[in-house]
Structures are given as C-alpha cells and as structure tokens.
Scaffold this active site. Structure first.
Site, short mmCIF file in Angstrom:
data_model
loop_
_atom_site.label_atom_id
_atom_site.label_comp_id
_atom_site.label_asym_id
_atom_site.label_seq_id
_atom_site.Cartn_x
_atom_site.Cartn_y
_atom_site.Cartn_z
N LYS A 208 0.77 -2.06 6.02
CA LYS A 208 0.97 -0.86 5.19
C LYS A 208 1.03 0.34 6.11
CE LYS A 208 -0.86 1.89 1.41
NZ LYS A 208 -1.82 1.98 0.32
N ARG A 218 1.44 9.44 -5.27
CA ARG A 218 0.24 10.27 -5.23
C ARG A 218 0.29 11.34 -6.32
NH1 ARG A 218 -0.24 10.48 1.42
NH2 ARG A 218 -0.55 8.24 1.65
N GLU A 246 -1.71 -7.55 12.20
CA GLU A 246 -2.38 -7.34 10.91
C GLU A 246 -2.18 -8.55 9.98
OE1 GLU A 246 -4.44 -5.20 9.86
OE2 GLU A 246 -4.21 -3.31 10.93
N LYS A 261 4.85 -2.78 3.43
CA LYS A 261 5.00 -1.61 2.57
C LYS A 261 5.15 -0.37 3.44
CE LYS A 261 2.35 1.03 -0.75
NZ LYS A 261 1.12 1.20 -1.44
C1 PBG Z 1 -3.32 3.57 -2.35
C2 PBG Z 1 -1.93 3.16 -2.68
C3 PBG Z 1 -0.78 3.91 -2.41
C4 PBG Z 1 0.30 3.19 -2.94
C5 PBG Z 1 -0.20 2.01 -3.49
N1 PBG Z 1 -1.58 2.00 -3.32
C6 PBG Z 1 -0.63 5.24 -1.81
C7 PBG Z 1 -1.32 5.60 -0.59
O1 PBG Z 1 -1.68 4.75 0.25
O2 PBG Z 1 -1.56 6.78 -0.44
C8 PBG Z 1 1.71 3.68 -2.88
C9 PBG Z 1 2.68 3.06 -3.83
C10 PBG Z 1 3.97 3.79 -3.94
O3 PBG Z 1 4.25 4.78 -3.26
O4 PBG Z 1 4.77 3.35 -4.79
N2 PBG Z 1 -4.24 2.68 -1.94
#
Ligand code: PBG
Length: 338
Positions: A208, A218, A246, A261
């Site tokens: 990620k 967000r 990872e 991601k």
């Molecule tokens: C947070 C989380 C995020 C997303 C999924 N879980 C955002 C972040 O890490 O700030 C993003 C998903 C998206 O942008 O569609 N744990």
C-alpha cells in the site's frame, strides 16, 4: 470489383498476419486472453450512522454513505446482480473518535453492527472489514501516536488485533488490514486463532503506497490526517522491490491473499507480485482513479462505460485476481444485461 495486376503485385508476402485473429467478434472472443467477470469484483461501501441516510460523496459521484437500513437494501440489490463481496468502511461522528481509536473494537460499533446485519439478511454476501484506525482517531492517522507525533508500531498492532477479533466476532468473513504497521498480519492471525476464528481469512493490504490517489476517499470518511502525511508507514511510490518484501512478510505471517494499492499507477507492481507469489492477488482501483474517470466523463471528454471496462480489464490483465472497485455495481449492471 476485380483487382488490377499492379495492386495484386503489391501484396506483401507475409507468413504471419495477426489481423486474421481480429477479423470479427467471434474469432476475437475465441482468442481473448482475459475476461472480466462479476466474480472478480469486491465492492467498497461506506456505512454511516443514523437512519434513512443516503448521502452522495461530492468527490466520488454515484458513491454514497448509507445508513445501515439503506445499506441493507443496496446489499440485497447488488447481491442479486451477482456481486458476492463487499469491503465495508464505517464513517463515525467526531464524538466517537479519540487519540487511540478505541471505538474501532467496540462490539456495538458501526462496522460490527453492519457486519451482523448484512450476514443476517444476506448470508451469502462475503463481508470484508477494514482493519485500520484512521476512521476512529481524532488525528486521522492509522496508528497510535506519541507526543512527538511518531506513529507507534507495536502499540498500534495490539489495538488492530482487538479490532480484527471484534469484527470476526460480529461475523465477517475476511479481515483486511490496511494500516501498514509491521508485523500486524502475524499478530492478527494469532489473535483470530486464539479466539477460535480460524476460518476468518486475511486479505493483507501488503503493498500500500503513500498515494495522493486516496484524496476522495478521505473526503468520504472525513479521515484526512490532521498533521503530516502517511509516509512513515505507507510505501514510497518509488519502490518496487520493497513491495515484494512486504508481500513475502505478509504471506509468511499468514495472509491468505495480498493486495496492491492503488492499481493504475502500480500495474508493474501488480505484475511482479503476481509473478512472485502463490496466493491470490487483489488490486484496489482507488477513489482517485474512480473520480478521474467520473470527472472526465461528466465533462463529456471520455466514454465512461468504455473507459471503466478497459481500465478494469487492464488491471486484471496485469495480474489481479480480484479488484476492489467503486465501479463494481456499474460493471455488474453491464455484464448482467449482456
Ligand atoms: C485507510 C484506507 C485508505 C483507503 C482505504 N483504507 C486511505 C488512506 O490510507 O488514507 C483508500 C481507498 C481509496 O482511496 O479508495 N486505512
């Protein structure tokens, strides 16, 4: 119309003519290497407090925060369209947030309630819960912080284990840690097993990245960090080999599936992860990727449906076995009516 000699003479002498296999839709479908199906899709959904709420997220057109009553209706509808898995993201009020995100493991918390209600109504729906503290912390980070603002790893992992166990107790099928703390997969696996949840799987957000593509999400969660950024835990977009590390660690610690991601700017990572591991690979077509398509389509600059299908097919071709996408329902509607 007969061809003149001079035209015939111009014919190239080729033994290979790849166009033969593109001549018509039938031959194209016979040789097609990649198929996108509803079976590949996981639908991320936002659940909010209250009743009769269905609030569109401004930066994510056609995506809504649903209160539980309306979420259940939507779940029934998408299940009938063939969508078999949802990833749940709770949006809780500021009053429920604190520095340590303790609401995250409340057995009566919003996510836990939503899991129970979905499984009671639509038992066949696979429910995937997010394991991360950011929806529940006042500061918006995915972990516990000390007085210098440092995100504390091991203290955070201890809370994540409680969170995952509470989600499993509510009846989720899979927990999906999206926090990027070190060692959380092993700790969560142990915690689940110790509580008797050996059948609950782990979909690890393994690679990620610290990405600007999460902006609209967000907004949806009101979870933007109040200070700093997430670069001390999420990965540097410059790094590819680190993604393999990872993934390797998460699988060794007990991940059943791994995730890359975002997806589109990280297709090389999806490809490499697929080539280097033996578990299913998921990719998250994240909020910013979704919003860019929606915005350009609203301006009339691109064909939304075609771009959507091409994008998701390409993520699959890159190596994703599963795709988390806000387009899941739209794809299901298209494939359903084919
Ligand atoms: C947070 C989380 C995020 C997303 C999924 N879980 C955002 C972040 O890490 O700030 C993003 C998903 C998206 O942008 O569609 N744990």
């Amino acid at each position: 119309m007969s061809r003149s000699n001079s035209e015939a003479e111009q014919q190239l002498s080729l033994t290979k003519r790849p166009r033969r296999l593109r001549r018509n839709p039938t031959i194209r479908s016979l040789v097609s290497e990649t198929q996108l199906t509803v079976d590949d899709l996981i639908y991320p959904m936002f659940v909010t407090e209250g009743e009769n709420q269905r609030v569109e997220i401004v930066s994510m057109p056609d995506c809504y925060r649903y209160s539980l009553d309306l979420l259940l209706k939507e779940i029934a509808e998408i299940y009938s369209l063939g969508i078999k898995a949802v990833a749940l993201f709770p949006v809780v009020s500021e009053t429920k947030k604190d520095d340590n995100g303790t609401e995250s493991f409340n057995p009566e918390g919003l996510a836990q309630q939503a899991v129970r209600a979905i499984k009671a109504q639509t038992p066949g729906m696979m429910v995937i819960t997010d394991v991360a503290l950011d929806p529940f912390t006042t500061h918006g980070h995915d972990g516990v912080i000390d007085d210098r603002g440092v995100i504390l790893n091991d203290e955070t992992v201890a809370i994540l284990v409680k969170m995952a166990v509470s989600q499993a107790a509510a009846g989720c099928d899979i927990v999906a840690p999206s926090d990027m703390m070190d060692g959380r997969i092993g700790a969560i696996r142990q915690g689940l097993d110790a509580s008797g949840f050996t059948d609950v799987g782990i979909l690890a957000y393994s690679a990620k990245y610290a990405s600007a593509y999460y902006g609209p999400f967000r907004d949806a969660l009101d979870s933007a960090p109040k200070f700093g950024d997430k670069k001390t835990y999420q990965m540097d977009p410059a790094n590819a080999r680190e993604a393999l590390l990872e993934v390797e660690l998460d699988i060794a610690e007990g991940a059943d599936m791994v995730m890359v991601k975002p997806a589109l700017a990280y297709m090389d990572i999806i490809h490499q992860v697929k080539a280097n591991c033996n578990v299913p690979v998921a990719a998250y077509n994240v909020s910013g990727e979704y919003s860019m398509i929606k915005a350009a389509a609203q301006l009339g600059w691109i064909d939304e449906k075609k771009i959507m299908m091409e994008t998701l097919l390409s993520i699959k071709r890159a190596g994703a076995d599963l795709i988390l996408t806000y387009f899941a329902k739209d794809v299901a509607l298209i494939l359903h009516h084919k």
